[in-house]
Scaffold this active site. Structure first.
Site, mmCIF file in Angstrom:
data_model
loop_
_atom_site.group_PDB
_atom_site.id
_atom_site.type_symbol
_atom_site.label_atom_id
_atom_site.label_comp_id
_atom_site.label_asym_id
_atom_site.label_seq_id
_atom_site.Cartn_x
_atom_site.Cartn_y
_atom_site.Cartn_z
ATOM 1 N NE ARG A 1 -4.220 -1.403 0.438
ATOM 2 C CZ ARG A 1 -4.335 -2.989 0.196
ATOM 3 N NH1 ARG A 1 -3.246 -3.524 -0.736
ATOM 4 N NH2 ARG A 1 -5.505 -3.553 0.057
ATOM 5 C CB SER B 1 -8.562 -1.257 3.664
ATOM 6 O OG SER B 1 -8.823 -2.518 3.425
ATOM 7 C CD GLU C 1 -4.944 1.968 2.114
ATOM 8 O OE1 GLU C 1 -4.143 2.387 1.249
ATOM 9 O OE2 GLU C 1 -6.227 1.810 2.082
HETATM 10 N N1 EPU Z 1 -11.366 -10.689 9.814
HETATM 11 C C1 EPU Z 1 -12.118 -10.512 10.942
HETATM 12 N N2 EPU Z 1 -13.259 -9.554 11.065
HETATM 13 C C2 EPU Z 1 -13.518 -8.423 10.224
HETATM 14 C C3 EPU Z 1 -12.722 -8.658 9.195
HETATM 15 C C4 EPU Z 1 -11.644 -9.596 8.789
HETATM 16 O O1 EPU Z 1 -11.788 -11.254 11.936
HETATM 17 O O2 EPU Z 1 -14.234 -7.892 10.225
HETATM 18 C C5 EPU Z 1 -10.383 -11.561 9.780
HETATM 19 C C6 EPU Z 1 -10.903 -12.485 8.586
HETATM 20 O O3 EPU Z 1 -11.417 -13.301 9.102
HETATM 21 C C7 EPU Z 1 -9.729 -13.106 8.067
HETATM 22 C C8 EPU Z 1 -8.411 -11.780 8.102
HETATM 23 O O4 EPU Z 1 -9.283 -10.869 8.903
HETATM 24 O O5 EPU Z 1 -8.872 -14.133 8.966
HETATM 25 C C9 EPU Z 1 -8.140 -11.274 6.712
HETATM 26 O O6 EPU Z 1 -9.512 -10.728 6.286
HETATM 27 P P1 EPU Z 1 -9.747 -10.467 4.786
HETATM 28 O O7 EPU Z 1 -9.327 -11.423 3.873
HETATM 29 O O8 EPU Z 1 -11.053 -9.811 4.542
HETATM 30 O O9 EPU Z 1 -8.723 -9.518 4.166
HETATM 31 P P2 EPU Z 1 -7.841 -7.988 5.166
HETATM 32 O O10 EPU Z 1 -6.833 -8.356 5.451
HETATM 33 O O11 EPU Z 1 -8.970 -7.489 6.122
HETATM 34 C C10 EPU Z 1 -7.054 -7.122 2.942
HETATM 35 C C11 EPU Z 1 -7.004 -5.643 1.998
HETATM 36 C C12 EPU Z 1 -8.300 -5.648 1.381
HETATM 37 C C13 EPU Z 1 -8.327 -6.692 0.190
HETATM 38 C C14 EPU Z 1 -8.404 -7.981 1.166
HETATM 39 C C15 EPU Z 1 -8.485 -9.253 0.129
HETATM 40 C C16 EPU Z 1 -5.515 -4.305 3.445
HETATM 41 C C17 EPU Z 1 -5.638 -3.011 4.140
HETATM 42 N N3 EPU Z 1 -6.860 -4.524 3.056
HETATM 43 O O12 EPU Z 1 -8.081 -6.972 3.684
HETATM 44 O O13 EPU Z 1 -8.292 -4.420 0.523
HETATM 45 O O14 EPU Z 1 -9.677 -6.688 -0.428
HETATM 46 O O15 EPU Z 1 -7.093 -8.107 1.785
HETATM 47 O O16 EPU Z 1 -7.316 -9.468 -0.146
HETATM 48 O O17 EPU Z 1 -4.702 -4.776 3.150
HETATM 49 C C18 EPU Z 1 -8.777 -2.057 0.391
HETATM 50 O O18 EPU Z 1 -7.508 -1.771 0.359
HETATM 51 O O19 EPU Z 1 -9.704 -1.218 0.227
HETATM 52 C C19 EPU Z 1 -9.414 -3.399 0.393
HETATM 53 C C20 EPU Z 1 -10.628 -3.804 0.645
#
Ligand code: EPU
Length: 335
Positions: free
Chosen positions: A160, A235, A331
């Site tokens: 990012r 995010s 972010e």
């Molecule tokens: N999780 C929770 N509670 C929540 C959300 C997530 O416990 O409310 C846990 C999930 O269970 C999972 C982990 O967090 O174990 C990861 O969640 P997710 O796969 O949704 O990915 P993320 O790390 O929360 C990142 C990016 C997203 C991208 C997704 C998918 C960042 C800051 N965000 O989210 O990017 O779509 O991975 O690859 O790196 C964005 O930048 O706008 C964005 C949506």
């Protein structure tokens, strides 16, 4: 090209914040932009408005970048090299690539925003970052209107992150992005758990670019709010990286904390999990809230101000810190 007075920016930012621009202009060519930069020394650049939180009215001239167009520079058996102007809608561009069987960005389907902002924060999702397909970034120096070009290496891409968020912040207007995409032997990235599950439930065994894109679209729709319906900027926080020592301490209490190994001594923790554990998921404070399906996304239910969202973000940061001693970094660009 005409400068307009007192324009509401509500339609120009995906958070749907009703801040005003004292002066506003939309430019549709690099030439127009160059002419403008000759006379205007202080400008506020607005592209897709998908990664910003407006907390006040803008006194500077707001320049809406509306330079569109896609061209094929060259191609060989395996690859195509494209130049895409900054004002193209990102997701429309992804769909166009899929229709032409150009591979590399299908995992980045449905990300809001324009092509010109994708290098700034090196957009990423489901195991893919845009930096792996970018060959060059072109722009104009705000101070001089001079054309400048950056190679992939020059951009110093990170998670990012890029020079456009650091040393070059506000100094360059990005006008186009060059991509290198595959024409055959596509390197599909379906290792991400949710994609695997989605493809399996669709009984897809040998996925095409379109299958992957469709799966990503379905996953995103199920988890992330559509900015056209509920204002948001994706995010809101970055996923923090903590030391292994701290990770092991927290794990004693939270055995099921999700985590990704970054290096021998660094562990990345999903910010969404931290926010959820801190009790904010699905909570609403007036018109500002935390999305019910993904706690990493702050939302505007209609009439929240940028300050309302920022106050909620601060409340979350304080609570997460007092519970886990982890600082959440915002972010989204705060204006
Ligand atoms: N999780 C929770 N509670 C929540 C959300 C997530 O416990 O409310 C846990 C999930 O269970 C999972 C982990 O967090 O174990 C990861 O969640 P997710 O796969 O949704 O990915 P993320 O790390 O929360 C990142 C990016 C997203 C991208 C997704 C998918 C960042 C800051 N965000 O989210 O990017 O779509 O991975 O690859 O790196 C964005 O930048 O706008 C964005 C949506």
């Amino acid at each position: 090209m005409k400068i307009q007075q007192n324009i509401s920016l509500k339609e120009y930012n995906t958070f749907g914040i009703a801040a005003n621009a004292k002066r506003f202009i939309s430019v549709s060519s690099v030439y127009e932009l160059q002419q403008l930069l000759k006379t205007e020394k202080e400008v506020f650049l607005l592209s897709g408005g998908s990664n910003m939180l407006l907390t006040k009215d803008i006194d500077m001239l707001v320049v809406h970048l509306n330079i569109t167009g896609v061209s094929i520079d060259t191609e060989d058996d395996k690859h195509v090299y494209l130049t895409v102007n900054a004002g193209e809608d990102w997701h429309e561009f992804v769909l166009w690539c899929i229709a032409n069987d150009y591979g590399g960005i299908e995992n980045l389907s449905l990300i809001p925003g324009n092509v010109g902002t994708c290098p700034i924060q090196n957009i990423g999702a489901y195991g893919v970052e845009v930096k792996d397909t970018i060959t060059k970034v072109e722009g104009l120096e705000v101070a001089t209107g001079k054309l400048v070009s950056f190679s992939n290496e020059d951009c110093k891409f990170g998670y990012r992150n890029s020079i456009f968020k650091n040393t070059h912040k506000g100094k360059i207007v990005l006008t186009s992005v060059g991509f290198k995409l595959t024409k055959k032997d596509h390197q599909l990235n379906t290792s991400y758990g949710a994609i695997k599950t989605e493809l399996a439930s669709r009984k897809v065994i040998k996925p095409t670019l379109k299958d992957v894109s469709d799966a990503v679209i379905a996953i995103r729709k199920s988890k992330l709010p559509d900015p056209k319906e509920i204002g948001n900027s994706g995010s809101f926080f970055k996923n923090p990286v903590i030391s292994k020592k701290q990770f092991l301490e927290i794990q004693k209490v939270h055995a099921n904390m999700p985590n990704y190994i970054v290096s021998e001594n660094e562990i990345k923790i999903p910010a969404g999990w931290l926010v959820e554990q801190s009790g904010f998921k699905g909570k609403r404070f007036g018109d500002a809230g935390v999305h019910e399906k993904q706690a990493l996304v702050l939302v505007n239910f209609g009439n929240a101000s940028g300050q309302d969202i920022l106050e909620l973000a601060k409340k979350i940061q304080i609570t997460v810190f007092s519970k886990f001693q982890i600082s959440l970094e915002i972010e989204v660009n705060i204006v």
